[in-house]
Design a protein around this motif. Structure first.
Motif, mmCIF file in Angstrom:
data_model
loop_
_atom_site.group_PDB
_atom_site.id
_atom_site.type_symbol
_atom_site.label_atom_id
_atom_site.label_comp_id
_atom_site.label_asym_id
_atom_site.label_seq_id
_atom_site.Cartn_x
_atom_site.Cartn_y
_atom_site.Cartn_z
ATOM 1 N N HIS A 50 -13.747 13.841 -4.136
ATOM 2 C CA HIS A 50 -12.561 13.905 -3.282
ATOM 3 C C HIS A 50 -12.299 15.348 -2.873
ATOM 4 C CE1 HIS A 50 -8.587 12.849 -1.757
ATOM 5 N NE2 HIS A 50 -8.843 11.576 -2.024
ATOM 6 N N CYS A 51 -11.629 15.522 -1.751
ATOM 7 C CA CYS A 51 -11.192 16.862 -1.353
ATOM 8 C C CYS A 51 -10.080 17.316 -2.298
ATOM 9 C CB CYS A 51 -10.697 16.846 0.090
ATOM 10 S SG CYS A 51 -9.154 15.935 0.320
ATOM 11 N N GLY A 52 -9.529 18.477 -2.070
ATOM 12 C CA GLY A 52 -8.461 18.976 -2.927
ATOM 13 C C GLY A 52 -7.174 18.174 -2.832
ATOM 14 N N GLY A 53 -7.021 17.385 -1.772
ATOM 15 C CA GLY A 53 -5.852 16.522 -1.640
ATOM 16 C C GLY A 53 -4.595 17.238 -1.200
ATOM 17 N N CYS A 54 -4.736 18.357 -0.481
ATOM 18 C CA CYS A 54 -3.545 19.124 -0.093
ATOM 19 C C CYS A 54 -2.639 18.343 0.854
ATOM 20 C CB CYS A 54 -3.943 20.462 0.527
ATOM 21 S SG CYS A 54 -4.816 20.325 2.096
ATOM 22 N N MET A 55 -3.192 17.378 1.602
ATOM 23 C CA MET A 55 -2.394 16.605 2.552
ATOM 24 C C MET A 55 -1.816 15.332 1.929
ATOM 25 S SD MET A 55 -2.417 18.502 5.161
ATOM 26 C CE MET A 55 -1.649 17.420 6.378
ATOM 27 N N LEU A 56 -2.173 15.061 0.668
ATOM 28 C CA LEU A 56 -1.639 13.897 -0.042
ATOM 29 C C LEU A 56 -0.572 14.368 -1.018
ATOM 30 C CD1 LEU A 56 -4.967 12.059 -0.976
ATOM 31 C CD2 LEU A 56 -3.552 11.710 1.064
ATOM 32 N N ASN A 57 0.462 13.562 -1.211
ATOM 33 C CA ASN A 57 1.417 13.926 -2.245
ATOM 34 C C ASN A 57 0.831 13.580 -3.618
ATOM 35 O OD1 ASN A 57 1.700 11.123 -2.170
ATOM 36 N ND2 ASN A 57 3.919 11.164 -2.354
ATOM 37 N N GLU A 58 1.435 14.100 -4.661
ATOM 38 C CA GLU A 58 0.889 13.915 -6.008
ATOM 39 C C GLU A 58 0.800 12.446 -6.377
ATOM 40 O OE1 GLU A 58 1.790 15.151 -10.675
ATOM 41 O OE2 GLU A 58 3.125 15.835 -9.079
ATOM 42 N N GLN B 6 0.826 -1.206 0.000
ATOM 43 C CA GLN B 6 0.000 0.000 0.000
ATOM 44 C C GLN B 6 0.863 1.261 0.000
ATOM 45 O OE1 GLN B 6 -2.614 -0.348 3.390
ATOM 46 N NE2 GLN B 6 -3.927 -1.874 2.413
ATOM 47 N N VAL B 7 2.058 1.155 0.587
ATOM 48 C CA VAL B 7 2.967 2.299 0.618
ATOM 49 C C VAL B 7 3.352 2.727 -0.799
ATOM 50 C CG1 VAL B 7 5.298 3.035 1.294
ATOM 51 C CG2 VAL B 7 3.848 1.817 2.927
ATOM 52 N N LEU B 8 3.312 1.796 -1.753
ATOM 53 C CA LEU B 8 3.652 2.119 -3.136
ATOM 54 C C LEU B 8 2.787 3.254 -3.674
ATOM 55 C CD1 LEU B 8 4.123 -1.422 -4.711
ATOM 56 C CD2 LEU B 8 5.899 0.288 -4.341
ATOM 57 N N ALA B 9 1.550 3.362 -3.161
ATOM 58 C CA ALA B 9 0.620 4.379 -3.666
ATOM 59 C C ALA B 9 1.139 5.792 -3.440
ATOM 60 C CB ALA B 9 -0.746 4.215 -3.005
ATOM 61 N N LYS B 10 1.966 5.989 -2.408
ATOM 62 C CA LYS B 10 2.464 7.341 -2.126
ATOM 63 C C LYS B 10 3.978 7.465 -2.271
ATOM 64 C CE LYS B 10 2.330 6.491 2.898
ATOM 65 N NZ LYS B 10 1.740 6.963 4.173
ATOM 66 N N THR B 11 4.603 6.455 -2.853
ATOM 67 C CA THR B 11 6.053 6.464 -3.013
ATOM 68 C C THR B 11 6.456 7.182 -4.294
ATOM 69 O OG1 THR B 11 6.283 4.379 -1.798
ATOM 70 C CG2 THR B 11 8.105 5.017 -3.233
ATOM 71 N N ASP B 12 7.362 8.161 -4.159
ATOM 72 C CA ASP B 12 7.920 8.835 -5.330
ATOM 73 C C ASP B 12 9.173 8.127 -5.821
ATOM 74 O OD1 ASP B 12 6.146 11.158 -5.513
ATOM 75 O OD2 ASP B 12 7.029 11.758 -3.607
ATOM 76 N N PHE B 13 9.914 7.558 -4.872
ATOM 77 C CA PHE B 13 11.153 6.870 -5.216
ATOM 78 C C PHE B 13 11.336 5.700 -4.262
ATOM 79 C CE2 PHE B 13 15.548 5.938 -5.812
ATOM 80 C CZ PHE B 13 15.818 6.302 -7.123
ATOM 81 N N ALA B 14 11.645 4.526 -4.811
ATOM 82 C CA ALA B 14 11.746 3.309 -4.002
ATOM 83 C C ALA B 14 13.185 2.798 -3.953
ATOM 84 C CB ALA B 14 10.834 2.223 -4.570
ATOM 85 N N ILE B 15 13.547 2.240 -2.800
ATOM 86 C CA ILE B 15 14.831 1.566 -2.645
ATOM 87 C C ILE B 15 14.550 0.132 -2.205
ATOM 88 C CG2 ILE B 15 17.009 1.481 -1.391
ATOM 89 C CD1 ILE B 15 16.880 4.481 -1.070
ATOM 90 N N LEU B 16 14.953 -0.805 -3.029
ATOM 91 C CA LEU B 16 14.821 -2.214 -2.673
ATOM 92 C C LEU B 16 16.122 -2.665 -2.022
ATOM 93 C CD1 LEU B 16 13.521 -5.012 -2.681
ATOM 94 C CD2 LEU B 16 14.335 -5.307 -5.034
ATOM 95 N N VAL B 17 16.031 -3.107 -0.779
ATOM 96 C CA VAL B 17 17.206 -3.560 -0.038
ATOM 97 C C VAL B 17 17.285 -5.081 -0.149
ATOM 98 C CG1 VAL B 17 18.404 -3.567 2.177
ATOM 99 C CG2 VAL B 17 16.947 -1.620 1.557
ATOM 100 N N ILE B 18 18.355 -5.564 -0.757
ATOM 101 C CA ILE B 18 18.565 -7.001 -0.929
ATOM 102 C C ILE B 18 19.689 -7.461 -0.011
ATOM 103 C CG2 ILE B 18 19.380 -8.776 -2.540
ATOM 104 C CD1 ILE B 18 17.972 -7.324 -4.771
#
Length: 395
Positions: free
Chosen positions: A345-353, A86-98
């Protein structure tokens, strides 16, 4: 506004993913030089996503997110894994730790495919490089050691270089005005207004106007008419709180562009065209249709709350239909939208793009029209075309 005061919704969201004991939390602590996450040899120490707004040099203001392990087990473990995705929905950049001592696993590959399917920028950090041989790496991979500090600085430099490319170039209003222009903002101060401050969309719009070297004139509805007379020259634009559309449109001449904060934010981090199409569905609602009213923040609802009270009453009055309403707030957004005929929906000011775009795509994939407060209110006041005219084809 200083970096430390940048709203979380305007920060790059960087999320760390990986299997249990791959060293996600240790790597986060090494990268941030803080004890942001609890570190333990016990598998599954991180049971829920943990996030913190901070300044990460050389990148700047970010939100760093630690997630539960992708290989968690049992019924509770499945829920934790679901939380990670679910975190993917608000992730701008991901780091996969192997975990370099184990190598790339099926869980890791599954997550890489999830990144790619979303066109989500990512890099792969092979942790525990001090204890294992590392395969030949591609340009978005790096060998690191959270324990010894090996390549931690290089990881931050690579992250800054790649993540900078993801920074949005959109503007709230400054691309529509020029230096020296006057912009009048109508901000009602009523029982719903927070004590001693303005709400975030109003603050951000004022800042964007000032960044354009234009002039922001802030008034309440009762002072609008007198202010327009005193200005001498007509302003370039009037921006009002959506709730004030009905009163403001009677005061502002038809020749003067008029829009709302909510509409500006639909364009800024949403999809204005999709939202306009969604608002037009208000004319097609039938008895028994259900509407989802969704807010990106959680707040104490007033007795005359716009989402819980005003908006439903306006919709019932406009449509003259017997409708049903449901509400969600904060990070809550239903997976199955099939019960709804329309989402407002509201204007979404508290959500990232990223998260706002995810919700819009999710609705579109399920063929559920979606609009926002300001556009729906403009539609019901008969001024939708006027309120978006300033954008022309710049949707």
């Amino acid at each position: 506004m200083s970096l430390n005061q940048t709203p979380s919704s305007e920060r790059i969201h960087i999320a760390f993913f990986g299997r249990r004991n791959a060293g996600k939390s240790s790597l986060i602590n090494a990268v941030t030089a803080q004890q942001l996450s609890i570190v333990s040899d016990v598998k599954g120490t991180t049971t829920d996503p943990v996030q913190k707004a901070m300044e990460l040099l050389p990148l700047g203001p970010v939100v760093v997110i630690d997630t539960p392990g992708l290989d968690d087990e049992g019924e509770l473990g499945k829920l934790r894994v679901e939380k990670s995705y679910q975190v993917l929905a608000k992730t701008d950049f991901a780091i996969l730790v192997i975990d370099a001592t184990i190598g790339k696993t099926e869980d890791d590959q599954k997550l890489i495919e999830a990144f790619q399917s979303r066109n989500l920028p990512y890099l792969i950090a092979w942790n525990k490089a001090d204890s294992a041989s590392i395969p030949q790496l591609s340009e978005n991979e790096i060998a690191v050691s959270a324990q010894t500090g090996e390549n931690i600085h290089a990881l931050k430099e690579l992250l800054a270089k790649l993540a900078k490319k993801t920074e949005p170039q959109k503007r709230i209003v400054s691309d529509l005005i020029s230096a020296g222009d006057f912009v009048v903002l109508v901000v009602p101060i009523d029982e719903a207004a927070p004590k001693g401050r303005l709400i975030l969309p109003q603050q951000q719009t004022i800042r964007d106007i000032l960044d354009a070297h234009a002039n922001a004139i802030v008034v309440q509805t009762a002072e609008l008419s007198d202010t327009l007379k005193k200005l001498g020259n007509l302003p370039k634009l009037v921006i009002c709180d959506s709730q004030a559309f009905g009163e403001v449109q009677k005061i502002v001449p038809d020749t003067l562009p008029l829009t709302s904060f909510s509409i500006l934010f639909a364009r800024y981090k949403g999809n204005l065209r999709q939202a306009v199409e969604g608002a037009n569905l208000l004319d097609c609602l039938q008895d028994g249709d259900r509407i989802l009213i969704s807010e990106g923040c959680t707040h104490h609802r007033q007795c005359n709350d716009i989402g819980a009270v005003k908006l439903p009453n306006w919709i019932l009055g406009y449509t003259q239909k017997k409708l049903e309403f449901s509400w969600t707030s904060g990070g809550e957004f239903p997976k199955d939208l099939s019960d709804y005929r329309l989402i407002i929906h509201c204007g979404g000011c508290m959500l990232n793009e990223q998260e706002m775009q995810y919700r819009l795509r999710f609705a579109k994939e399920q063929n559920i029209p979606m609009t926002n407060y300001g556009i729906a209110i403009a539609k019901m006041n008969g001024i939708l075309e006027r309120s978006i005219a300033i954008f022309e084809d710049n949707f």
